[in-house]
Design an enzyme around this catalytic site. Structure first.
Site, short mmCIF file in Angstrom:
data_model
loop_
_atom_site.label_atom_id
_atom_site.label_comp_id
_atom_site.label_asym_id
_atom_site.label_seq_id
_atom_site.Cartn_x
_atom_site.Cartn_y
_atom_site.Cartn_z
CE LYS A 17 -1.34 4.28 -14.07
NZ LYS A 17 -0.40 3.27 -13.71
CD1 TRP A 49 -7.05 6.21 0.57
CD2 TRP A 49 -7.04 4.28 1.71
NE1 TRP A 49 -7.59 5.23 -0.23
CE2 TRP A 49 -7.60 4.04 0.45
CE3 TRP A 49 -6.93 3.22 2.61
CZ2 TRP A 49 -8.05 2.79 0.05
CZ3 TRP A 49 -7.38 1.97 2.21
CH2 TRP A 49 -7.92 1.76 0.94
CG HIS A 96 -12.51 -17.06 -27.15
ND1 HIS A 96 -12.96 -18.22 -27.74
CD2 HIS A 96 -11.26 -16.85 -27.63
CE1 HIS A 96 -12.01 -18.70 -28.53
NE2 HIS A 96 -10.97 -17.88 -28.48
CG ASN A 121 -0.08 5.28 8.73
OD1 ASN A 121 -0.94 6.13 8.95
ND2 ASN A 121 1.05 5.55 8.10
CD GLU A 149 0.34 0.42 -15.76
OE1 GLU A 149 -0.22 -0.46 -15.09
OE2 GLU A 149 0.66 1.52 -15.29
CE LYS A 162 3.20 6.31 -5.94
NZ LYS A 162 2.83 6.09 -7.33
CD GLU A 218 -4.14 4.11 -11.32
OE1 GLU A 218 -4.19 3.92 -10.10
OE2 GLU A 218 -3.18 3.75 -12.02
#
Ligand code: F6R
Length: 609
Positions: A486, A74, A505, A99, A482, A604, A489
């Site tokens: 979801k 990654w 507001h 890593n 959440e 992850k 992403e």
């Protein structure tokens, strides 16, 4: 975040390494590579893209050799490309996988260039190879060279080094990025996660911060930061459900959504008796540590942070303890006030999230009365370094978008609410009601999963949208957050969540026919207020999707689609309303054709800052 596998064996190891990488691919998937030593030569194959690209390349041109290292990346420093893929080499002797991030790489690079080393990649990792090579000129062997190298590194690393001239040895070092040693019969392995090695061994030792280890076929020697020999306890893996395959499901994410009833049942097992949550759910020493707690500080990132936000409502409303919740990356870099009798709670699926870990270490220095982690990864850094651990037992989560971990975190946090409530102001009746609610969660989630087909149909409406707004109130506000996370992403639709009282507001200005508004509306004391917010959206021409209790008296019309959610009590409502939002994001992503399990740019287990 990046995956490492290494092996030293009498047989060829390339296949073991590739299988290990596949099992770690959810951690990073923009390029992959493998290097093995065979008959005194170091050979390497690297490919951009998924591990399958590398596996295909090895089908065509197999690599023989009993000592090898492999990596799935990654990208942090340098774009995803073959030249930036690991393993990196110094000449034709040293190969390294890594890593983490070497923060002083620029300075080291200049120094090494001055010594005549040529750099072939844009990565920070390449400095490790050349440093090892340089140190080997004066060190008695690879171990000593790696020990001398890591002393010069600033930042985080989990690294494995091999040397063509010393072909039966892996040298590994850990600081800030986890590494585990797997013990076989006449062969040994290393990996950044035990999951990678489950097909070849179930016996592991976790390296600790600062450890450097020398691994050969027959022996493993571990040394601490100061070079003293140390023993790290060997443990049998506690992973009972090897999540290595998708079974009948098209994606891990869908499999993990459907595993939620089972994961919840597992997390509850043995933790509730005589209508109350047992302190032992949080570890053997929990009763002693929890009894004087008056304040809770929750620290987490991403989805886990949303679970913490929901728990704040519960801890303050029901348990009678005060609670703050903060994103770990913020908490660790600001001065915060410590209240007496404070408990620090970290929430983490992986147990290795760099910011959460750093925040926990900081809290220990600050003098928190105790630390508790709610974690899904046995043996992870957070579990090992916290005073108490609530082990989630959700089973490995492979889909990058967290689903079952979130609902199990909610269940764990509800248990914590009941446990702390008992020592504070919670009535016996409420403790019993929470215990009962927890026990009926698996069946209720099963019912909520019955919405799948209806939601698949609804998802069609979102496929051509670029934005979406999620609304909730009270403990449903974090559920709306959440839901928005979801959706963004995995479908790449821009989504925001608001506490619906906040609409007027500012965000109300966004409402038009192109902005779907998703509302989570269980039957609670805020329902009437939420209905007023819904009217505010309706009056501005917005199109709404309302997930409401069957009794909530919402009716579908031209401006509103109502999706009835099975009736549930207030304790489990946030968890139950999460299910349709998970399914919605999954089906929208399916329609959009994105990579559901491995969405772009993500990984992850975020073990870098
Ligand atoms: C989102 C997601 C992330 C993680 C976050 C923290 O679906 O999975 O936001 O929740 O990176 O990870 P853990 O829980 O492993 O600390």
């Amino acid at each position: 975040m990046c995956g490492i596998v290494g092996a030293v064996a009498q047989r060829d190891v390339a296949e073991i390494l590739i299988e290990g990488l596949k099992r770690l691919e959810y951690r990073g998937y923009d390029s992959a590579g493998v290097a093995v030593i065979h008959q005194g030569e170091l050979t390497r194959t690297r490919r951009v893209g998924k591990v399958q690209e590398l596996a295909d390349a090895l089908q065509t041109a197999p690599l023989a050799g009993g000592t090898g290292i492999a990596h799935t990346r990654w990208a942090t420093h340098g774009e995803p490309s073959e030249r930036n893929a690991h393993p990196h080499q110094s000449g034709s002797d040293i190969a390294v996988v890594h890593n983490g991030i070497i923060e002083n790489h620029a300075k080291l690079r200049e120094m090494l260039k001055g010594l005549g080393y040529q750099f072939n990649s844009d990565t920070d990792t390449e400095v490790i190879c050349h440093l090892v090579d340089h140190e080997l000129k004066s060190a008695p062997g690879l171990l000593a060279a790696v020990q001398a190298t890591v002393k010069q590194l600033e930042g985080a690393y989990g690294t494995v080094v091999i040397d063509r001239r010393d072909p039966e040895r892996l040298v590994v070092a850990r600081s800030g990025s986890p590494l585990v040693i797997g013990f076989g019969l006449g062969e040994n392995f290393v990996a950044s996660d035990q999951l990678a090695l489950l097909p070849v061994t179930r016996t592991f030792a976790f390296l600790e911060e600062g450890d450097v280890a020398e691994v050969t076929r027959r022996e493993v020697h571990i040394y601490d930061l100061d070079g003293n020999p140390v023993v790290r306890e060997k443990k049998e893996s506690e992973i009972t459900h090897d999540a290595g395959d998708k079974g009948e499901y098209r994606h891990y994410m869908l499999k993990e959504i459907y595993e939620q009833p089972m994961a919840l049942a597992r997390t509850l097992e043995g933790r509730i008796a005589q209508q109350r949550v047992l302190d032992s759910a949080f570890g053997d020493n929990a009763a002693e540590l929890l009894k004087d707690i008056k304040h809770v500080q929750i620290i987490a990132c991403g989805t886990s942070y949303h679970a913490g936000m929901a728990a704040r409502y519960w801890l303050e409303d029901w348990a009678g303890v005060s609670c703050n919740v903060e994103i770990a990356s913020e908490f660790r870099y600001r001065k915060s006030h410590l209240f007496p009798n404070s408990l620090l709670v970290t929430i983490s699926q992986s147990g290795e999230t760099a910011d959460t870990l750093a925040a926990m270490r900081l809290a220990k220095e600050m003098g928190y009365k105790a630390t508790l982690t709610i974690c899904n990864a046995p043996g992870s850094s957070l579990v090992r370094e916290s005073d108490m651990a609530y082990m989630m037992k959700a089973g490995a989560e492979i889909g990058v978008a967290s689903t079952k971990a979130f609902t199990v975190q909610l269940a764990g946090l509800l248990m914590l609410t009941a446990a702390l409530g008992r020592y504070n102001s919670m009535s016996v009746e409420m403790q019993a009601a929470i215990a009962q609610s927890l026990q009926s969660m698996p069946a209720k989630v099963e019912q909520a999963l019955g919405l799948d087909d209806a939601i698949a149909e609804l998802a069609e409406d979102f496929a051509d949208k670029s934005h979406a707004l999620f609304l909730g109130r009270g403990d449903q506000y974090p559920i709306a957050m959440e839901g928005a996370l979801k959706l963004k992403e995995i479908s790449y639709i821009h989504a925001e969540a608001y506490a619906s009282g906040e609409l007027k507001h500012g965000p109300l200005a966004l409402i038009d026919a192109d902005m779907p508004v998703i509302v989570v509306a269980p039957n609670n004391e805020l329902l009437e207020k939420l209905k007023s917010n819904v009217e505010e959206v309706r009056a501005r021409g917005g199109l709404m999707y309302v997930f409401a209790d069957v009794d909530a008296e919402f009716a579908s019309d031209d401006t509103m689609k109502v999706i009835p959610v099975p009736h549930c009590d207030e304790f489990m409502a946030p968890l139950i309303y999460t299910i349709p939002l998970q399914l919605l994001s999954y089906h929208v992503a399916l329609i959009k054709g994105t990579d559901v399990d491995q969405p772009r740019n993500l990984a992850k287990s975020v073990t870098v800052e």
